[in-house]
Design an enzyme around this catalytic site. Structure first.
Site, PDB file in Angstrom:
ATOM      1  N   ASP A  10       0.873  -1.167   0.000  1.00 35.37           N
ATOM      2  CA  ASP A  10       0.000   0.000   0.000  1.00 35.37           C
ATOM      3  C   ASP A  10       0.923   1.233   0.000  1.00 35.37           C
ATOM      4  O   ASP A  10       2.114   1.123   0.311  1.00 35.37           O
ATOM      5  CB  ASP A  10      -0.868  -0.040   1.263  1.00 35.37           C
ATOM      6  CG  ASP A  10      -1.610   1.259   1.490  1.00 35.37           C
ATOM      7  OD1 ASP A  10      -2.267   1.736   0.555  1.00 35.37           O
ATOM      8  OD2 ASP A  10      -1.516   1.800   2.614  1.00 35.37           O
ATOM      9  N   ASP A  12      -0.291   5.081   0.812  1.00 34.85           N
ATOM     10  CA  ASP A  12      -0.614   6.110   1.811  1.00 34.85           C
ATOM     11  C   ASP A  12      -0.663   5.511   3.209  1.00 34.85           C
ATOM     12  O   ASP A  12      -1.447   4.596   3.477  1.00 34.85           O
ATOM     13  CB  ASP A  12      -1.945   6.772   1.456  1.00 34.85           C
ATOM     14  CG  ASP A  12      -1.840   7.486   0.130  1.00 34.85           C
ATOM     15  OD1 ASP A  12      -1.116   8.484   0.071  1.00 34.85           O
ATOM     16  OD2 ASP A  12      -2.451   7.017  -0.859  1.00 34.85           O
TER      17      ASP A  12
HETATM   18  C1  XBP Z   1      -5.407   6.088   0.320  1.00 28.29           C
HETATM   19  C2  XBP Z   1      -6.539   6.958   0.173  1.00 28.29           C
HETATM   20  C3  XBP Z   1      -6.444   8.029  -0.816  1.00 28.29           C
HETATM   21  C4  XBP Z   1      -5.686   9.249  -0.417  1.00 28.29           C
HETATM   22  C5  XBP Z   1      -5.957  10.349  -1.404  1.00 28.29           C
HETATM   23  O1  XBP Z   1      -5.850   4.838   0.853  1.00 28.29           O
HETATM   24  O2  XBP Z   1      -7.554   6.797   0.798  1.00 28.29           O
HETATM   25  O3  XBP Z   1      -7.747   8.413  -1.072  1.00 28.29           O
HETATM   26  O4  XBP Z   1      -6.108   9.703   0.846  1.00 28.29           O
HETATM   27  O5  XBP Z   1      -5.548   9.978  -2.650  1.00 28.29           O
HETATM   28  P1  XBP Z   1      -4.914   3.556   0.783  1.00 28.29           P
HETATM   29  P2  XBP Z   1      -6.160  10.621  -3.995  1.00 28.29           P
HETATM   30  O6  XBP Z   1      -3.684   3.894   1.560  1.00 28.29           O
HETATM   31  O7  XBP Z   1      -5.705   2.473   1.479  1.00 28.29           O
HETATM   32  O8  XBP Z   1      -4.682   3.223  -0.657  1.00 28.29           O
HETATM   33  O9  XBP Z   1      -6.626  12.005  -3.713  1.00 28.29           O
HETATM   34  O10 XBP Z   1      -4.999  10.565  -4.961  1.00 28.29           O
HETATM   35  O11 XBP Z   1      -7.297   9.708  -4.382  1.00 28.29           O
HETATM   36 MG    MG Z   2      -3.006   3.125   3.449  1.00 27.35          MG
END
Ligand code: XBP
Ligand code: MG
Length: 253
Positions: A10, A12
């Site tokens: 993953d 973020d």
């Molecule tokens: C990541 C997210 C994303 C970011 C924003 O979740 O929820 O929505 O917060 O990204 P994960 P964008 O780590 O579970 O993948 O604005 O580029 O969509």
């Molecule tokens: Mg995440």
């Protein structure tokens, strides 16, 4: 039991703490530059993280928090345009070096590459945000380290749906039992577990109180030789940082 062939990450919250000082700030800058008086505080953003995906998060906020907002005729278009502005601000923040990798991430990726481990990414965030982060933290060639980068709208159903993980497995022609996943959130763990993938969780301030009962190991971070991790759930033996040897061990158990 399969043989460990690939690590799937993953982005973020897992590779980097992007949410509070990255995505959140970028959303707020986009709102201000578009003349909207919306402000997502650290606390509110924690609630909004229940909705994965930036566009989906804006849509949810409008619906649930801004009954006063008169939506334009083409709401999807409005959200997509606003999100595109947000993406530009996010990339600016990344380029300024505002978002470093989490502890142990670079070391683990380098070791994985040296040992011929296959790598992939499964994220809800938009692809340009992912490549910008990789390029600025790991070098311009680093997106090519990952055989598959499954990001953003590549699958219609975002995490906690398992679709993005199914996509990665199919693209790599691997079985779930041949891989290990790294996640930071309950939603992420739900997605990977539903795809049958063993998952290691590194928590962060937004996710540390969430339920990770399906994870094979829960850590505060991946650790470094001189900066040991804390095991929050599971068993890492006498290891103090996560390396490929520990990944093999966890995968085999
Ligand atoms: C990541 C997210 C994303 C970011 C924003 O979740 O929820 O929505 O917060 O990204 P994960 P964008 O780590 O579970 O993948 O604005 O580029 O969509
Ligand atoms: Mg995440």
């Amino acid at each position: 039991m399969g043989e460990l062939r690939a690590l799937i990450f993953d982005v973020d919250g897992t590779l980097a703490d992007t949410e509070r000082d990255g995505h959140r700030v970028a959303f707020n800058r986009a709102f201000a530059s578009e003349g909207l008086d919306w402000e997502w505080s650290v606390l509110l953003y924690g609630e909004l993280l229940a909705i994965a995906g930036g566009k989906e998060r804006i849509g949810f906020y409008i619906k649930e928090y801004r009954p006063d907002f008169a939506p334009p005729a083409d709401l999807d278009r409005f959200i997509a345009d606003l999100h595109a502005v947000k993406t530009r601000y996010y990339q600016q923040l990344v380029a300024e070096g505002a978002i470093p990798l989490r502890r142990g991430v670079k070391r683990l990726l380098k070791q994985a590459r040296e040992q011929g481990m296959r790598l992939a990414i499964a994220t809800t965030a938009a692809l340009p945000n992912v490549t910008a982060l990789l390029e600025h933290t790991l070098g311009l060639d680093s997106p090519s380290w990952f055989e598959v980068i499954a990001a953003g709208d590549i699958v219609p159903a975002k995490k906690p749906a398992p679709d993005v993980y199914h996509y990665v497995l199919e693209a790599m022609a691997l079985n779930a039992r041949d891989c290990l996943v790294f996640e930071d959130s309950h939603h992420g763990l739900l997605a990977s577990s539903q795809a049958g993938l063993k998952t290691i969780v590194t928590v962060n301030t937004y996710t540390r109180d969430q339920d990770f009962s399906g994870a094979i190991l829960v850590l505060n971070h991946l650790g470094e030789p001189d900066q040991p991790f804390t095991v929050l759930a599971g068993n890492a033996g006498d290891k103090t940082y996560l390396d490929i040897a520990l990944a093999y061990h966890l995968h085999g158990n």
